[in-house]
Design an enzyme around this catalytic site. Structure first.
Site, PDB file in Angstrom:
ATOM      1  N   LYS A 152       0.992  -1.015  -0.003  1.00 34.92           N
ATOM      2  CA  LYS A 152       0.000   0.048   0.103  1.00 34.92           C
ATOM      3  C   LYS A 152       0.763   1.289  -0.090  1.00 34.92           C
ATOM      4  O   LYS A 152       0.597   2.142  -0.830  1.00 34.92           O
ATOM      5  CB  LYS A 152      -1.016  -0.094   1.155  1.00 34.92           C
ATOM      6  CG  LYS A 152      -2.077  -1.242   1.249  1.00 34.92           C
ATOM      7  CD  LYS A 152      -2.796  -1.090   2.540  1.00 34.92           C
ATOM      8  CE  LYS A 152      -3.675  -2.563   2.532  1.00 34.92           C
ATOM      9  NZ  LYS A 152      -4.124  -2.806   3.786  1.00 34.92           N
ATOM     10  N   GLN A 174      -5.099  -2.004   9.946  1.00 36.29           N
ATOM     11  CA  GLN A 174      -4.754  -3.354   9.362  1.00 36.29           C
ATOM     12  C   GLN A 174      -5.203  -4.592  10.173  1.00 36.29           C
ATOM     13  O   GLN A 174      -4.860  -4.486  11.350  1.00 36.29           O
ATOM     14  CB  GLN A 174      -3.294  -3.354   9.081  1.00 36.29           C
ATOM     15  CG  GLN A 174      -2.697  -4.351   8.373  1.00 36.29           C
ATOM     16  CD  GLN A 174      -3.368  -4.141   6.619  1.00 36.29           C
ATOM     17  OE1 GLN A 174      -3.233  -3.468   6.197  1.00 36.29           O
ATOM     18  NE2 GLN A 174      -3.311  -5.460   6.368  1.00 36.29           N
ATOM     19  N   ASP A 178     -11.439   1.381   3.903  1.00 35.77           N
ATOM     20  CA  ASP A 178     -11.693  -0.177   3.677  1.00 35.77           C
ATOM     21  C   ASP A 178     -13.078  -0.102   3.593  1.00 35.77           C
ATOM     22  O   ASP A 178     -13.476  -1.481   3.336  1.00 35.77           O
ATOM     23  CB  ASP A 178     -11.494  -0.730   5.170  1.00 35.77           C
ATOM     24  CG  ASP A 178      -9.754  -1.203   5.045  1.00 35.77           C
ATOM     25  OD1 ASP A 178      -9.363  -1.797   4.003  1.00 35.77           O
ATOM     26  OD2 ASP A 178      -9.001  -1.449   5.957  1.00 35.77           O
TER      27      ASP A 178
HETATM   28  N1  GUN Z   1      -5.847  -7.284   5.865  1.00 34.72           N
HETATM   29  C1  GUN Z   1      -5.972  -8.394   4.954  1.00 34.72           C
HETATM   30  N2  GUN Z   1      -6.694  -7.647   4.019  1.00 34.72           N
HETATM   31  C2  GUN Z   1      -7.058  -6.526   4.395  1.00 34.72           C
HETATM   32  C3  GUN Z   1      -7.764  -5.196   4.283  1.00 34.72           C
HETATM   33  O1  GUN Z   1      -8.453  -5.315   3.068  1.00 34.72           O
HETATM   34  N3  GUN Z   1      -7.860  -4.309   5.043  1.00 34.72           N
HETATM   35  C4  GUN Z   1      -7.490  -4.318   6.240  1.00 34.72           C
HETATM   36  N4  GUN Z   1      -7.527  -3.201   7.088  1.00 34.72           N
HETATM   37  N5  GUN Z   1      -6.514  -5.227   6.592  1.00 34.72           N
HETATM   38  C5  GUN Z   1      -6.542  -6.421   5.771  1.00 34.72           C
END
Ligand code: GUN
Length: 289
Positions: A48, A92, A117
């Protein structure tokens, strides 16, 4: 004839390129909260961060101690909610075991306009209303829809079978496909004989976290197969679909890695730009969400 390869790289790059002017104009800022240092999460976060860097978007990675209390985490979220220079917040996942049962409360604490998200009840609920209310959809389902659009794969009237009913992928994706006039079947861990349903799919989407769960005999000839799985094995990443065998019967298939993954990251960045746009006081009333 082997299936057409649906690479996520080109559509993700195209999406990021289309966002660049807005990012320059609006200068949105994303903050990623990571509790602890789980290695897999760190890899996702690095992806990211590097996509943000590539596209010129401000992004901060805040690491919080593994032992942080629920109350302290809420306070960290509330500080970001109140910071007018932060437009998107990601917590996360997964959280450490002592916080996992608090996840709904943690999502409830996130300001829905900063929830890029798309995990809060507010943003998930809006999706029920139709495509025009999908303002901050969860990134993986949104990325899959953008992949279909890029490769001009029709959705309306098709039978989409989703294997996996997570709140992050399966359930919101089901709603997004329904909003686009697919007939949706959702399979999950208690479905007896998944193959009974997967064999009927025009579009088969798999997000179960089990390496090579979908075998060739479970796929209808000519189906479009989307593999959301990212399972770490000694030889590298393995999807939920037995790619080498299934590509012989499918008409199109995503690779792992390089399929859905880049689309998820690009969709998150799109959500952050949208979040900033919707936080501008002149463009949207506070009731617009
Ligand atoms: N962990 C694995 N995929 C994701 C996601 O799309 N968002 C978040 N916040 N954590 C994750």
């Amino acid at each position: 004839m082997p299936a057409r390869l649906l690479s996520g790289k080109e559509p993700a790059d195209a999406l990021l390129a289309s966002l660049r002017p807005k990012i320059q104009e609006l200068s949105p800022q994303l903050v990623i909260l990571q509790v602890g240092e789980e290695a897999v999460s760190t890899v996702y976060i690095q992806r990211k961060l590097s996509a943000c860097q590539k596209v010129g978007m401000r992004c901060e990675h805040k690491q919080l101690p593994f032992s942080i209390s629920f109350q302290e985490l809420l306070e960290a979220i509330e500080r970001l909610n109140a910071n007018m220079d932060v437009h998107g917040i990601i917590v996360q996942l997964p959280l450490p075991p002592h916080l996992q049962h608090t996840l709904p409360l943690i999502h409830r604490a996130l300001h829905p306009q900063k929830d890029i998200d798309g995990f809060t009840a507010y943003n998930l609920g809006k999706m029920f209303l139709g495509t025009e209310f999908e303002h901050l959809p969860p990134a993986t389902p949104a990325g899959i829809i953008t992949l279909f659009e890029y490769y001009k794969i029709p959705i309306a009237g098709k039978h989409a079978v989703i294997v996996g009913r997570s709140n992050i992928v399966g359930k919101p994706l089901g709603m997004m496909l329904l909003n686009r006039d697919a007939t949706v079947t959702m399979c999950h861990s208690k479905t007896s004989l998944v193959s009974r349903y997967s064999c009927l799919a025009d579009i088969l989407i798999v997000a179960v976290g089990k390496p090579k769960f979908i075998t060739k005999d479970m796929v209808k000839p000519g189906a479009v197969v989307i593999d959301v799985g990212m399972n770490r094995r000694e030889g590298g990443l393995v999807g939920d679909v037995d790619f080498d065998a299934v590509k012989e019967v499918a008409s199109a298939i995503t690779p792992v890695p390089g399929g859905v993954g880049p689309m998820t990251v690009a969709s998150l960045i799109r959500n952050c730009v949208r979040a900033k746009e919707r936080q501008l006081p002149t463009t949207h009333s506070p009731c617009a969400g």
